[in-house]
Design a protein around this motif. Structure first.
Motif, short mmCIF file in Angstrom:
data_model
loop_
_atom_site.label_atom_id
_atom_site.label_comp_id
_atom_site.label_asym_id
_atom_site.label_seq_id
_atom_site.Cartn_x
_atom_site.Cartn_y
_atom_site.Cartn_z
N ASP A 67 0.83 -1.18 0.00
CA ASP A 67 0.00 0.00 0.00
C ASP A 67 0.87 1.24 0.00
N PRO A 68 0.50 2.24 -0.79
CA PRO A 68 1.34 3.44 -0.88
C PRO A 68 1.53 4.12 0.47
N SER A 69 0.50 4.06 1.31
CA SER A 69 0.61 4.79 2.58
C SER A 69 1.10 3.86 3.69
N THR A 70 1.70 2.76 3.29
CA THR A 70 2.08 1.76 4.28
C THR A 70 2.83 2.33 5.47
N VAL B 183 6.62 -1.42 -3.00
CA VAL B 183 5.82 -0.19 -3.16
C VAL B 183 6.57 0.83 -4.02
N LEU C 149 4.07 2.86 -6.49
CA LEU C 149 2.85 3.20 -5.78
C LEU C 149 3.11 4.38 -4.87
N ASN C 150 4.37 4.63 -4.56
CA ASN C 150 4.74 5.78 -3.76
C ASN C 150 6.14 6.21 -4.18
N HIS D 296 3.77 -2.00 9.13
CA HIS D 296 3.14 -2.09 7.81
C HIS D 296 1.64 -2.35 7.96
#
Ligand SMILES: Cc1cc2nc3c(=O)[nH]c(=O)nc-3n(C[C@H](O)[C@H](O)[C@H](O)COP(=O)(O)OP(=O)(O)OC[C@H]3O[C@@H](n4cnc5c(N)ncnc54)[C@H](O)[C@@H]3O)c2cc1C
Lengths: 825, 287
Positions: A808-811, B40, B45-46, B118
């Motif tokens: 997840d990007p906001s992990t 990620v 994704l980031n 996480h």
């Protein structure tokens, strides 16, 4: 199995379990894969791909990307002319097949998620990737059609301009072909007084998932444009590049260096290859493109994706009287190079090892807004084998006999070979009874049946099932004439050359293009025996159109049975050429010479010359017979007269946990007949790997799209590939009915395991659950499906088309966990 | 897959790390084992501008005996947790769960704190930590604070650790003498669980004196099966007691639906797995 490296001098190479000579460089990474190739001044490409399955492109703004650091060019369809070329369909299966144009880069409209809409060239791969994210594409979304069931309705069109999703209808009918009776008559008779079994099976969509992602390098700076590609088909690629770009074939050199697997997935002329070729020519610099794994899963071709509607008719005691197949095949967005032909390759195999009096096969190919489909290990034959082997189990249940008994009642007996089937093929050799007897013994069939009965009687929460698959397949693609009669756009011969160096070493050149199969080892063994030279003295060269100028490459289990035979013939020509020279040098007459143990000897004397000594003498050319040229090198082209028909009996025991639906493989044995074996170790590798790939279709792999046409199983977290931890040790053995279509007596083994194993596994699962009223579990047989089958008596139904989000990007941060818009770069 | 470019800093103390976090704010990400962060970044994704590596902060690594509890440092690797004698003795459930994480490669890089921070509800460590009443030690600009599991896990990928804070360690009350089993259900070996149940029990003279049951991937956070625990505690361990208790495992849960199974299937599965986890923790011969 242990590899024995030492041998007594008189032993032959053929039949030895030699370790593969190519493995040291492949396994240690010493070799150079395409992505390792770095040329001076080389530019790197990144592709901008559509996140939508179906959309009009209303605008592309490349300005931000163009000004990004290190960027050399950002181009979209409007920047290319026809010299870009096109992706070809080499097998239009009917004259009126609907074939959408397939440009390497989409112009006004995208037809699947992952299609290329723009390409970036930059000084580094990272700069190219960064800039690709800055290309702004405006899309106007169109309705997408994803599933076969929807597509055949023609309500939503994958390509609105074609007016239909139906590409081609291909029919074989034994009554029309004169190879059998009328299937409709057989079915109506059986409806009166016999057995009719009607089933619909789904072949889920699979992804070839080769280990090395696809990669292409093109160097336009020489007199010839050189292309390196991680491909199975360098020769066909060269042809397609020339045919569609207008660049003369003589100006193109294609090299397939060591290639890390293909499984059919690299049997393609790809948009990426065409764009690399065009960009290199346009920019005048070497260019490289290597796909990411996500791109590979999304945009490299997929396999299978068929729905099979089947009707089998039989007499009450289980003699099959007819089989009717109505099959829908999902082509995806375009008709791939042999896309439409894949189901047709299965058309001749639904009757398998059996003597069916009537047969009809109807195949409708259908376009959808999904990745294009094409060959995947087995290509057509796994689907056919699955259908018939599942049906034979159903018939056995109906008649109330053991599934092996129903097969025996219907199969071709050993004495009946060569046998011409209801599909019109002539099987050269086989012995189903012996292979089955051997497999049964290895398996401990009766004992496992006893255990099954006990577990049933005790209501054990873990039930045991036994699955059978007595497969055959047609491989060794292929007689060129037959391919021609099927409207295939190419031939099926193979070419080989044998060259002798002045020091007596042997160079073998083959038109086959190995990508993990072990050709270098097996072909060296063949030539070492034929010419009587040490195995180590044979070097196999392949995969470069400048070295191996002619060839049809590697797929369809053809390399040994077609390419190996070409090699034998080329080697024999060397011997023919050598004989008069040897006679001359030994001062004997040709009639008095014999060739044994790598030496020409004069009968009744101890005088002789080895092929090595002869090649040195020919190199010097001081003393050759008059009119004989100073050259022993020879070549041969072999076009088989028939396909090749390996077969085997596979038995699988599965434990099914009825509380959770979890399945566990208990035992797997197979006894395959692949004719004579050149290298048992390589064969074992092919069988084991092939089995795992077929088992994976039964249990794990599934390329799932959601309704919008987004690939849900777009990473290896969700596209489940098994590892060694998920499989058991298989017991494999062989019977030997030498093939009569090549002098080595060999049959193909590259796809056998994959073709055979899928129905064995599913038959075993269904067999375990029969007492609970289950007669089918859809593939892959997930625990959820098995559990539903038990509880609902269904085939388990569909699965949720959503992936679990593990990344997840906001992990790790507090705040919203929403994922950003699907970014598919 | 190439991540967007970022700058990298590797502090050697928690203070330096916190200072870096304060300086770069939401443009920074900390990296521990990188087993979740790197995918990620590589899938873009980031794209943080700064990556702060915790790998060189020695004080964050290792397992200490603190009397009534053990403290697992945030950057202790899965492979070390799984084989640590203190963990085996006092938090057997954590050892067993950690041994099932992914594959050997991932276990040799991924960290205990990274996995918990996480907060993937399918992660194997959250439910055991929750069941064992672990406390999460969080360091921030204002000093250290300690939160219980019930506050730490806030939602899908959401924890109590805010952007300027670090998880420094996890304090696990000793469960010495408790037996444990982690029942993980997967389709292929290297997978996150479709559903998993951690059970740890204190049994004396056949009577279940303590029971802690954690559920993995049965909601957007790790869950504790309080109803099941209550149904076990004080009971003589028997097949019937276990079966009846396990049947309560699905009460009130809202599991996800995905490729590997829908919510209904998971609700069923969790009862079977709970029964099996408890039975195996008891070392019982019935199944
Ligand atoms: C193929 C694969 C399979 C896997 N299978 C499983 C599995 O079966 N079960 C399972 O439980 N896990 C699994 N994982 C995840 C694995 O356990 C990871 O190690 C874990 O999720 C993250 O730990 P890490 O140390 O690698 O953290 P990183 O990837 O470095 O960081 C993860 C996140 O936590 C943040 N973070 C890390 N440390 C701290 C800290 N001390 N304080 C605050 N924030 C922090 C990071 O900024 C980042 O956002 C798998 C991973 C992979 C790649």
């Amino acid at each position: 199995m242990t590899a024995v490296e030492a041998r007594p001098d008189n032993a032959t190479e053929i039949g030895r379990d030699r370790r593969r000579k190519e493995d040291a460089r492949l396994i240690t990474g010493r070799t150079r894969w395409t992505d390792n190739i770095n040329l001076p001044g080389m530019l790197h490409l990144a592709m901008v791909r559509s996140p939508f399955a179906h959309a009009n492109i209303t605008g592309i703004d490349t300005s931000a990307a163009e000004s990004s650091e290190g960027v050399v060019a950002v181009l979209s369809a409007k920047d290319f002319d026809e010299s870009l070329g096109a992706c070809i369909n080499a097998w239009p299966i009917t004259p009126d097949q609907k074939t959408p144009d397939h440009p390497p880069i989409a112009g006004d409209r995208v037809s699947f998620a992952g299609e290329i809409v723009a390409v970036v060239a930059a000084r580094s791969a990272a700069a190219a990737r960064d800039a690709a994210e800055m290309v702004e594409v405006d899309y106007e979304e169109l309705p997408a059609v994803v599933s076969l069931e929807e597509a055949v309705k023609d309500e939503v069109l994958a390509h609105p301009d074609l007016g239909t999703n139906k590409s081609a209808l291909w029919v074989f009918d034994s009554a029309q072909a004169g190879t059998g009776g009328s299937v409709d008559d057989a079915i109506s008779t059986a409806r009166q007084d016999g057995i009719v079994i009607e089933r619909t099976y789904r072949q889920q969509r699979l992804i070839p998932a080769f280990m090395e992602p696809r990669s292409v390098v093109c160097d336009p700076t020489g007199e010839q444009i050189t292309v390196w590609s991680a491909t199975q088909i360098p020769h066909i690629l060269r042809f397609a590049l020339a045919a569609t770009t207008g660049v003369p074939e003589s100006k193109i050199r294609v090299i397939a260096p060591d290639v890390g697997g293909g499984f059919g997935g690299k049997l393609q002329q790809t948009p990426e290859e065409m764009l690399v070729f065009a960009m290199a020519r346009r920019l005048g610099k070497p260019v490289k493109y290597t796909e990411t794994r996500s791109e590979s899963l999304m945009a490299a071709h997929h396999g299978r994706d068929q729905i099979q509607k089947l009707t089998l008719s039989a007499t009450k005691d289980g003699q099959v009287t007819g089989l009717k197949v109505e099959l829908d095949a999902n082509l995806g967005a375009y008709v791939a190079i042999v896309g439409g032909g894949v189901p047709v390759l299965g058309a001749f195999m639904f009757n398998a090892i059996y003597k069916f009096p009537a047969y009809q096969f109807n195949c409708q190919t259908v376009l959808t807004n999904t990745a294009w489909t094409d060959a995947y290990r087995g290509a057509g034959r796994p689907e056919a084998t699955y259908a018939i082997e599942r049906l034979m189990d159903e018939l056995a249940v109906e008649v109330g006999v053991d599934p092996l008994e129903i097969r025996e009642k219907n199969w071709i007996n050993h004495e009946e070979f060569p046998f011409t089937t209801v599909a019109g093929l002539t099987y050269d050799s086989g012995d189903y009874a012996t292979a089955t007897a051997k497999a049964k013994e290895m398996f401990g069939y009766d004992e496992l049946r006893r255990e099954q009965a006990e577990r049933r009687a005790n209501n054990d929460p873990v039930q045991l099932g036994i699955g059978v698959s007595t497969f055959t397949e047609m491989c060794g693609l292929a007689p060129s004439r037959v391919l021609g009669s099927l409207d295939y756009g190419a031939g099926g011969w193979e070419h080989a050359q044998v060259r002798l160096t002045p020091t007596g070493k042997v160079e073998v050149i083959t038109g086959a293009s190995a990508h993990g199969q072990g050709h270098e080892t097996a072909f060296s063994q063949i030539v070492a025996d034929r010419l009587g030279v040490p195995f180590e003295d044979v070097e196999v060269l392949h995969g470069d159109t400048q070295i191996a100028a002619k060839g049809y490459d590697t797929y369809g289990s053809r390399s040994l049975v077609v390419g190996g035979e070409a090699l034998v013939r080329a080697a024999d020509k060397v011997l023919e050429k050598a004989k008069p020279i040897a006679a001359h040098l030994l001062e004997a007459s040709v009639e008095d010479l014999e060739f044994t143990g790598g030496k020409w000897t004069v009968k009744g004397t101890d005088q002789g010359m080895s092929i090595g000594e002869l090649s040195t003498a020919v190199f010097a050319a001081h003393n050759l017979p008059d009119g004989v040229e100073a050259n022993l090198d020879s070549e041969a082209t072999f076009d088989p007269e028939n396909f090749n028909f390996p077969h085997g009996t596979h038995l699988c025991a599965m434990e099914v946990d009825t509380e959770t639906g979890q399945v566990k493989m208990r035992k797997y044995v197979c006894c395959d007949d692949i004719g004579n074996i050149i290298n048992p170790l390589i064969v074992a590798g092919q069988v084991h790997g092939g089995l795992v790939q077929g088992i994976a279709q039964a249990l794990w792999e599934d390329a799932v799209y959601d309704d919008a046409g987004t690939l849900v199983s777009g990473s290896f977290v969700d596209y489940l590939l098994p590892t060694a931890a998920d499989t058991i040790s298989f017991d494999i053995d062989h019977t030997t009915s030498p093939s009569t279509t090549n002098t080595l007596g060999t049959k193909g083994v590259g796809e056998a395991g994959t073709i055979a194993s899928t129905p064995a596994v599913v038959n075993a699962i269904v067999d375990a659950l029969r007492p609970m009223g289950v007669n089918d579990v859809a593939m892959p047989c997930t625990p959820e499906r098995v559990w539903r089958a038990i509880n609902e008596g269904s085939a388990g139904g569909g699965t949720t088309d959503a992936a679990a989000p593990h990344f997840d990007p906001s992990t790790g941060m507090s705040g919203t966990a929403d994922r950003p818009e699907g970014d598919v770069q | 897959m190439i991540p967007a470019s970022f700058d990298y800093v590797a502090p050697t103390t928690v203070e330096e790390a916190l200072a870096a976090l304060a300086q770069y704010g939401d443009e920074a990400k900390v990296i521990a084992g990188g087993q979740s962060l790197l995918p990620v970044l590589r899938m873009r994704l980031n794209a943080p501008e700064w990556v702060i590596d915790l790998g060189r902060i020695d004080s964050l690594r290792g397992i200490r005996d603190e009397g009534d509890s053990i403290l697992v440092g945030a950057t202790t690797r899965h492979s070390d947790v799984a084989t640590d004698p203190l963990v085996a003795e006092h938090a057997a459930l954590v050892a067993r769960a950690t041994a099932t994480v992914a594959d050997a490669q991932v276990r040799h890089r991924g960290t205990f704190g990274g996995a918990l921070a996480h907060a993937d509800p399918a992660g194997d460590l959250g439910a055991p930590a929750l069941a064992l009443d672990a406390e999460f030690v969080i360091a921030g600009p204002g000093g250290e604070r300690v939160v219980p599991g019930s506050e730490f896990f806030q939602g899908l990928f959401e924890t109590a650790v805010s952007e300027d804070e670090l998880l420094t360690g996890v304090r696990i009350p000793k469960h010495t003498g408790w037996t444990a089993h982690y029942e993980k259900f997967v389709r292929v070996a290297h997978q996150w669980p479709i559903c998993a149940v951690g059970a740890t029990l204190k049994v004396s003279g056949g009577v279940i004196e303590g029971a802690a049951i954690g559920l993995t991937n049965m909601g957007s956070t790790p869950l504790r099966a309080a109803g099941v625990e209550q149904a076990l505690v004080g009971q003589q361990a028997s097949e019937e007691v276990v079966r009846n208790a396990a049947a309560l495992a699905a009460d009130g849960v809202e599991p996800p639906s995905d490729l590997n199974g829908d919510a209904d299937y998971r609700r069923h599965l969790v009862t079977v797995l709970t029964r099996r986890a408890i039975t195996k923790a008891l070392g019982a011969s019935w199944t």
